[in-house]
Design an enzyme around this catalytic site. Structure first.
Site, PDB file in Angstrom:
ATOM      1  N   ARG A 275       0.827  -1.206   0.000  1.00  0.00           N
ATOM      2  CA  ARG A 275       0.000   0.000   0.000  1.00  0.00           C
ATOM      3  C   ARG A 275       0.865   1.260   0.000  1.00  0.00           C
ATOM      4  O   ARG A 275       0.520   2.263  -0.640  1.00  0.00           O
ATOM      5  CB  ARG A 275      -0.954  -0.001   1.191  1.00  0.00           C
ATOM      6  N   ALA A 276       1.999   1.214   0.697  1.00  0.00           N
ATOM      7  CA  ALA A 276       2.867   2.389   0.762  1.00  0.00           C
ATOM      8  C   ALA A 276       3.385   2.767  -0.621  1.00  0.00           C
ATOM      9  O   ALA A 276       3.452   3.956  -0.978  1.00  0.00           O
ATOM     10  CB  ALA A 276       4.033   2.125   1.711  1.00  0.00           C
TER      11      ALA A 276
END
Length: 667
Positions: A275-276
């Site tokens: 997700r980062a």
């Protein structure tokens, strides 16, 4: 309608304003979590942003703000035909901390659904926030199940309401903004990760800037409309820039070089999952569009990392969020060009990252000389009349489950059994107020005997309001875990304080995971102190524990009496939350007249009040006096050693607080 404080009039807080504007340009970034001390314009900036958002076109009469150019085919108010709509300002919807689940996702009329087969749905705040801003002040105080619903809707772009097999779905795409004061407790790492960006805010320490803040605030309070008019031109410029950046966004190119930098940065900082990387890519693209460029540069990647990574690097609640900017710059430089970076850079002193090597010799408080102890375990000399330097806590470990006996009705959590809105169904009752969880079988049983009298003539069941039954559910509640820690010389004399602090730190970590409130009382010398009043911030408790000095005599009675006062006050503030007393001591009591007898009388106050308690026995050595066990008996609780506290101890015993009280009563 109250005139909001102008966004462009906010003094300082550059990172906060940038993060909000980037989400306004690209809502796909995933929202903003604003962390900071009280009084730092967090709420002011968020509320001011709504005035800068462009107007949205909606289908007339649609309660779910459908876009007339692409209406939601599953809209509960649909179907809608594509066509012209009406324009209205983008909404900013606030979610109160005490909101119910029905208020958030909407309410379904179960009575009409059962009797008529009609999906009568009353939209909630998620529907109101569609295509606007959903603002949650003090998001860390929001109940876990509400946070889960909120973040699921934000991730999927839709909200689902399920009631006994009847479901309603509607679109829910919004800019999610949460604000919080870390002193009042942290969010779980899994929830932190769901916010796209995070910003740390603090009040300026520059006198000139603080003067300007006060000047503008006073001017706004005197005449909000006139103050807003003075900033109208600046607001119009920013509003136009947001529109231009939105139009430019699809043309921004995220090259392979920038993607390589993003991936390398996330790998270098060891963030979990992917997700980062995705958030950084979207943020860097939005930064380029905001700057009026169609190419993502290294400076965009760097700024995106500073906004998207700090909150994703926390491994436990005691880790401080943040990012090593020197390491970030090294990573970006190394992967700045896919053709470069083959030669190893000079690592500098201390190896990669340029960190200096640790110096030889003593390491502060851990190896500092300690005064010799006398025969009674009390130090004979030392700085501060027997006070010793604080020692570091030992490594935390997974602890055994401790719980409060009986069935409570406190705030939802993960420690003790309780009647809750969520959990397994254990029975049914008549609803008190609005029906939230229907017990279908009990409702049918209540309605069945009256069908002939009600003139039932078809296959449907004739249901009246008196027939409805609320499901009674049992789940887990959070508790107030009050630690009473012996910091006297007898604990430090045998160098046990590091292990003791490690045990308390482990219990604090367990309290964090179970969503408890915690408090910390310490006693040493001649008195007891409330080191930390009851709070949801376990990292604050860990910080106080880390700096806790030791020394002096053992006023056990004073510690217990102080804890009794804390619980008495907290019971008035939060009567539904049940306490769990954790006394960490070797059981010694010294100082003053009849210290042992006085400690016994203080302990019996808790037994008389049926306060669940556990004594962590810190006594060590080949000869043990068993004083902690005697104290546990006076408290009406149980005693565990430091070794038995571990979940993986050889003893293999599950220590529940109620066990000791029950066994003693049976004996």
């Amino acid at each position: 309608m109250t005139t909001p404080f102008p966004f462009t009039a906010v003094v300082g807080q550059d990172d906060l304003r940038l993060a909000l504007l980037l989400n306004a340009v690209s809502p796909a970034v995933g929202g903003v979590l604003v962390r900071g001390e009280k009084g730092t314009a967090k709420s002011t900036a968020v509320r001011a942003l709504s005035a800068l958002l462009p107007e949205v076109a909606v289908v007339p009469g649609c309660r779910f703000s459908c876009d007339p150019s692409a209406p939601d085919p599953g809209c509960p108010d649909g179907p809608h035909e594509s066509g012209h709509g009406t324009a209205r300002p983008a909404r900013m919807v606030e979610l109160p901390v005490g909101a119910s689940e029905d208020r958030l996702v909407g309410a379904l009329d179960i009575e009409r659904a059962l009797a008529e087969g009609v999906k009568a749905f009353e939209p909630g705040l998620l529907a109101d926030a569609h295509r606007g801003i959903l603002y949650v002040d003090e998001v860390n105080l929001l109940h876990d199940h509400l946070v889960d619903l909120l973040l699921d809707a934000a991730a999927m772009g839709a909200s689902y309401v399920e009631r006994e097999g009847v479901s309603v779905r509607h679109a829910a795409r919004f800019l999610l903004v949460g604000t919080m004061n870390p002193e009042e407790g942290e969010l779980r790492p899994q929830l932190l990760d769901r916010f796209g960006l995070t910003v740390e805010v603090a009040a300026s320490r520059e006198p000139d800037q603080r003067v300007e803040v006060v000047r503008r605030r006073l001017a706004y309070d005197d005449d909000p409309a006139a103050f807003a008019a003075r900033w109208a031109d600046e607001e119009a410029v920013v509003r136009a820039r947001i529109v231009a950046a939105r139009e430019l966004l699809p043309q921004v190119r995220l090259g392979d070089g920038a993607l390589r930098q993003i991936a390398a940065t996330c790998a270098a900082f060891e963030v979990d999952g992917m997700r980062a990387d995705i958030v950084m890519a979207r943020t860097a693209t939005a930064l380029a569009a905001w700057a009026g460029r169609t190419e993502v540069l290294a400076e965009d990647v760097r700024q995106a990392a500073l906004l998207a990574l700090p909150h994703r690097r926390r491994r436990n609640p005691f880790d401080a969020p943040g990012l090593d900017e020197d390491k970030l710059d090294e990573t970006l430089e190394e992967f700045g060009d896919p053709g470069e970076g083959d030669d190893d850079p000079d690592p500098g002193p201390g190896g990669p990252g340029g960190r200096p090597a640790p110096e030889d010799g003593p390491q502060g408080g851990d190896t500092a000389a300690r005064p010799e102890a006398g025969e009674d375990g009390e130090p004979q000399a030392g700085p501060g009349a027997g006070e010793q330097t604080a020692v570091r806590a030992g490594e935390p470990f997974r602890t055994k489950a401790l719980s409060v006996p009986g069935l409570g009705e406190g705030a939802a959590g993960r420690r003790s059994r309780a009647r809750t809105e969520h959990g397994r169904t254990t029975g049914a009752r008549r609803p008190r107020g609005a029906l939230t969880k229907v017990h279908l079988a009990a409702t049918v049983r209540a309605a069945a005997p009256h069908q002939r009298a009600r003139g039932r003539g078809g296959p449907g069941l004739v249901v009246r309001r008196d027939d409805l039954r609320q499901a009674v559910r049992e789940g887990r509640e959070s508790n107030l875990v009050l630690f009473v820690v012996d910091a006297s010389g007898s604990m430090a004399a045998r160098q046990r304080m590091s292990a003791v602090k490690g045990a308390v730190l482990s219990l604090l970590l367990d309290a964090y995971q179970r969503r408890d409130k915690v408090g910390l009382v310490t006693f040493r010398g001649s008195a007891a102190d409330v080191a930390l009043p009851p709070t949801s911030s376990v990292d604050a408790a860990a910080a106080r524990l880390e700096s806790l000095p030791t020394g002096g005599r053992t006023p056990l009675a004073a510690g217990l009496l102080k804890a009794h006062d804390v619980l008495r006050v907290e019971r008035l503030r939060d009567p539904a939350r049940r306490p769990l007393l954790v006394v960490v001591t070797d059981g010694r009591a010294t100082g003053g007249p009849e210290p042992v007898a006085l400690a016994g009388r203080a302990a019996r106050l808790f037994a008389a009040g049926s306060v669940a308690s556990v004594v962590v026995d810190c006594e060590s050595g080949p000869v043990r006096l068993g004083l902690a066990g005697q104290l546990a008996g006076e408290l009406g609780g149980t005693a565990v050693t430091l070794d038995e506290l571990r979940a993986d101890s050889i003893a293999g015993l599950v220590r529940d607080v109620q066990g000791a009280g029950a066994s003693r009563r049976a004996a």
